[in-house]
Structures are given as structure tokens and as C-alpha cells.
Enzyme design. Structure first.
Site: not given
Length: 175
Positions: A108-109
Site C-alpha cells: 500500500h506504500a
């Protein structure tokens, strides 16, 4: 040890993905890199999303000069959605990117990359949950475990950490 002369800012926040933080942290440390754990504030202990591990920040993002680091690495989990709301985090990520240094993002970065405005025109991957977000931000989705696109290093999910780390080490060693 290939990264003895490298300084890495590793971002962390509430609900970070413990393996994407700790496995990558230890792999970079194993190669000799100096790692600063960075968050919105210094001296804060964050619990991972599993609740089993913690990580404490050494520095606040506002206190990190992009000129003094070789890379910024961002683990996934729930933390990216929280830390991307802090302008100093975005300025750090943007500054490292604009200096043509490595920005590593896994899972999810990519949400941080989106908010920093650095993903448009790039190939990107991550958790399937942010595919639409990346595409809406102008990135091209690529369903591969890990790869480099310019100075962006992308990793898909926890299972892809070994490949993500190989790409990171290779990119940083050549920088």
C-alpha cells in the site's frame, strides 16, 4: 556488504505491515546501510497492523534533509494512508525523488507516492487494493513481484519481499 556507504530513511506509522518493515530493514542492515526510522514525529513507538511488533522513530520527516539520504523506503499496511496526510512526509519523499535517488514502495506504500505526486507516468505495482488509485494517478499497473522504473522501486506484497529486496540492493549499490 554492498551498502556500507548508504543512508536510508525508512518510513513508519500506525498499522505498518511488520514484515514489509522489519524484513526489509534487516536486509538493508545486513548489507551495511545506515537506517533512520522516520515518521511524522521523532520518538514515537508504532504498533504494526498485526499488533505483534513495534517500531520507534528516530527522526521526524521534517528533520530529514533529502540531500543527506540515499533512499526513502516505505512499507505497506495501513500506515501509508495515515502518513501521506503529513506534508513533511510528502516533502521528504518528493525531495528524494526529485534528487533522482531511490524511493522504494511495497504493497500500500504507493498511496504515499500518489500523494507526493511522483507516480504519474511510471509503471507501478503494489497491493491489488490500490491498483485503481495508482492508475487514476497516472501510473500504469504492472502485475509483477518487484521491479525498478527509473528511481522508483516497486514491490507487490509480503510474499514478494525477497525479490523487492534484491531490486533495492541492486539499485542502491549502483547509485
Amino acid at each position: 556488504m554492498q551498502l556500507e556507504d548508504k543512508r536510508i530513511a525508512m518510513l513508519v506509522g500506525p498499522g505498518y505491515e511488520d514484515l514489509e518493515f522489519w524484513a526489509v530493514y534487516m536486509r538493508m542492515q545486513e548489507e551495511g546501510a545506515q537506517i533512520d526510522v522516520v515518521g511524522t514525529d521523532a520518538g514515537v513507538e508504532y504498533t504494526s497492523k498485526s499488533g505483534g511488533l513495534t517500531a520507534e522513530t528516530d527522526l521526524a520527516a521534517a528533520d530529514v534533509d533529502p540531500d543527506e539520504v540515499d533512499a526513502v523506503l516505505i512499507p505497506g499496511g495501513w500506515a501509508p494512508d495515515k502518513i501521506r496526510r503529513d506534508e513533511s512526509v510528502l516533502e521528504l519523499v518528493r525531495g528524494v525523488y526529485e534528487d533522482h535517488k531511490i524511493v522504494g514502495m511495497i504493497c500500500h506504500a504507493g498511496l504515499v507516492g500518489i500523494s507526493a505526486g511522483i507516480v504519474e507516468g511510471s509503471d507501478a505495482t503494489g497491493s491489488r487494493g490500490i491498483k485503481d488509485d495508482l492508475e487514476n494517478a497516472g501510473a500504469t499497473w504492472v502485475d509483477e513481484p518487484a521491479f525498478r522504473d527509473g528511481n522508483l522501486i516497486w514491490g507487490r506484497v509480503v510474499a514478494d519481499i525477497p525479490e523487492y529486496c534484491r531490486v533495492l540492493v541492486d539499485a542502491l549499490a549502483k547509485q
